[in-house]
Scaffold this active site. Structure first.
Site, PDB file in Angstrom:
ATOM      1  CG  PHE A   1      30.918  -6.135 -28.636  1.00  0.00           C
ATOM      2  CD1 PHE A   1      32.233  -6.106 -29.085  1.00  0.00           C
ATOM      3  CD2 PHE A   1      30.505  -5.154 -27.727  1.00  0.00           C
ATOM      4  CE1 PHE A   1      33.111  -5.121 -28.649  1.00  0.00           C
ATOM      5  CE2 PHE A   1      31.374  -4.177 -27.291  1.00  0.00           C
ATOM      6  CZ  PHE A   1      32.686  -4.162 -27.756  1.00  0.00           C
ATOM      7  CB  ILE A   2      31.595 -10.007 -24.234  1.00  0.00           C
ATOM      8  CG1 ILE A   2      30.591 -11.054 -24.705  1.00  0.00           C
ATOM      9  CG2 ILE A   2      31.646  -9.968 -22.708  1.00  0.00           C
ATOM     10  CD1 ILE A   2      31.025 -12.481 -24.410  1.00  0.00           C
TER      11      ILE A   2
ATOM     12  CG  HIS B   1      28.144 -12.721 -21.834  1.00  0.00           C
ATOM     13  ND1 HIS B   1      28.253 -11.727 -20.905  1.00  0.00           N
ATOM     14  CD2 HIS B   1      28.890 -13.747 -21.364  1.00  0.00           C
ATOM     15  CE1 HIS B   1      29.039 -12.114 -19.916  1.00  0.00           C
ATOM     16  NE2 HIS B   1      29.432 -13.338 -20.166  1.00  0.00           N
ATOM     17  N   PRO B   2      24.192 -11.709 -23.526  1.00  0.00           N
ATOM     18  CG  PRO B   2      23.139 -10.040 -22.266  1.00  0.00           C
ATOM     19  CD  PRO B   2      24.126 -11.181 -22.157  1.00  0.00           C
TER      20      PRO B   2
ATOM     21  CD  GLU C   1      27.022  -6.750 -15.503  1.00  0.00           C
ATOM     22  OE1 GLU C   1      27.525  -7.405 -14.574  1.00  0.00           O
ATOM     23  OE2 GLU C   1      26.760  -7.241 -16.619  1.00  0.00           O
TER      24      GLU C   1
ATOM     25  CB  VAL D   1      28.618  -2.403 -19.474  1.00  0.00           C
ATOM     26  CG1 VAL D   1      27.846  -1.087 -19.518  1.00  0.00           C
ATOM     27  CG2 VAL D   1      28.324  -3.223 -20.720  1.00  0.00           C
TER      28      VAL D   1
END
Length: 471
Positions: free
Chosen positions: A423-424, A371-372, A391, A427
């Site tokens: 951090f996920i 994940h970015p 998102e 959104v």
């Protein structure tokens, strides 16, 4: 492997049947006419009949006729049929007959009475025998001969089909022959539905054995007409209330001349017919009328995609990015047990999520690391995946002030240094303010707690992505 059974159906949102006149329920009476079509060495069968009769412990007698069983079937033709005929003609309640072709050929007076009353006569197969051990070719020949004899007896080809003592091949074989308004060899719903076979839709109108008078001679069952009436009444009351609440259903009653045609049992049926006539909003159609209504009100509409039917390459192409940069999850899901239940967003999410949860700790961690960063360098360089970009934009993370961007960068750095992955957060469930608040709050979590929280958010993001694709 592909799982052929459909355990989902309409799910939590069945269509509104929109029965004629705004009826709250469709109550449908089926008279199974089998007398003269049952197992009997006179009919070329290997043994006598033993099914659905009042002979305790009845068993087939190879090579012999069973006088008592034959006599009970004869009661249905000689007496029970006429008792039921009087009830339904006097009350003007339409009936669908499931007519065994060879039984109809031995019942000229009963057949004429059915037709004079305007009853629908659907096919109940060639003979009232078990089909489970027949080869597909044998059963195919039986179906074709049933149609031929039915047409000779009644003057027209049957438009409805119900074998009853069916095989796993029955529905496919009937669909293969085609030209039926409906097929009823299922017991899986309170509403009709469309089933696709070899690219063609076929209407299924499910039947019911719970409200079938066969339970007078099978256990656990009905001992008296009063018990029978009470069960029918309870079924009706439940479905009628659902209809009043905006979800009309269908109630099917299966009747047999030799069973409910017996006087003590018949009283329970008569009482039920009188009971439902006291209600408004009750439609009592034939099954053919239900089929015609459904085809007009709810015609078949092909789904855009049925995930469980896709080949592996197409499945991975469509769903390989649902879990960020982790197509192996989709690959494993395709290789698992997919079926019709996985053709919805919830169902497909379950299949993908299962593979994520079954993965090794290292594999799950790789998904998190794929994940970015939120509003990080990839976003600034316009290198996010299409899903991630949309998102982040949904919460305004693509239009930050310099101060906000600096704050995100500081939080991203601190979070990755502490936990080893970005951090996920889902959104689309949040605003810019709530994301920042969660960011700072979760920094105080333990590594174990944050790994669990991040994994939950990964699963939530996947569900939201699937809902956007599948609805």
């Amino acid at each position: 492997m592909r799982y052929p059974r459909d355990m989902h159906g309409y799910g939590s949102n069945p269509p509104n049947a929109n029965w004629p006149g705004g009826a709250h329920i469709a109550v449908q009476f089926v008279l199974n006419y089998e007398e003269g079509g049952e197992n009997n060495i006179l009919h070329g069968d290997a043994a006598s009949e033993a099914f659905l009769v009042d002979v305790l412990g009845a068993a087939p007698w190879p090579g012999q006729r069973h006088a008592n069983v034959e006599s009970m079937y004869e009661y249905g033709a000689r007496a029970g049929f006429w008792r039921l005929h009087r009830l339904f003609t006097e009350t003007q309640v339409p009936v669908t007959v499931y007519g065994v072709a060879t039984a109809l050929m031995r019942a000229p007076a009963q057949l004429a009475a059915m037709q004079d009353a305007g009853w629908e006569i659907a096919s109940h197969g060639l003979k009232w025998v078990q089909h489970k051990d027949m080869t597909p070719e044998q059963e195919r020949e039986q179906i074709a001969e049933a149609i031929r004899l039915h047409t000779i007896a009644t003057g027209e080809r049957p438009r409805g089909w119900y074998t009853g003592r069916s095989s796993l091949n029955t529905i496919d074989l009937v669909c293969e022959i085609g030209n039926f308004a409906y097929i009823s060899d299922t017991y899986d719903d309170d509403l009709p539905y469309w089933r696709v076979f070899e690219g063609r839709p076929h209407l299924i109108i499910p039947y019911s054995l719970s409200t079938n008078d066969m339970r007078f001679v099978t256990g656990p069952g009905f001992d008296t007409g009063e018990e029978y009436f009470q069960f029918l009444k309870d079924t009706f009351d439940c479905l009628y209330a659902e209809g009043q609440a905006g979800s009309p259903k269908m109630m099917s009653l299966g009747l047999h001349c030799r069973l409910v045609g017996q006087p003590g049992r018949f009283q329970g049926l008569r009482k039920f017919v009188e009971y439902i006539r006291s209600f408004d909003g009750v439609w009592t159609p034939t099954r053919l009328q239900i089929a015609e209504h459904w085809a007009g009100e709810h015609p078949y509409v092909a789904p855009e995609v049925r995930p469980h039917t896709l080949d592996k390459a197409e499945f991975v192409h469509r769903y390989g990015s649902i879990f960020e940069h982790s197509p192996w999850i989709a690959e494993r899901a395709w290789e698992s047990e997919l079926g019709p239940a996985h053709d919805t967003a919830i169902g497909l999410h379950f299949a993908l999520r299962t593979q994520f949860r079954m993965a090794t700790p290292e594999e799950r961690l790789s998904v998190l690391r794929a994940h970015p960063d939120l509003a990080g360098k990839l976003a600034a360089a316009k290198r996010l995946t299409e899903a991630s970009s949309a998102e982040q934009a949904s919460a305004g993370l693509d239009a930050l002030t310099d101060a906000e961007r600096d704050r995100f960068n500081r939080l991203n750095t601190a979070y990755v240094e502490k936990f080893g992955f970005p951090f996920i957060i889902a959104v689309r469930d949040n605003t810019k303010a709530s994301i920042l608040q969660a960011f700072e709050s979760r920094l105080s979590n333990s590594a174990e707690a944050e790994l669990a929280t991040a994994s939950t958010q990964v699963e939530r993001i996947a569900l939201l992505r699937l809902q956007a694709l599948l609805g």
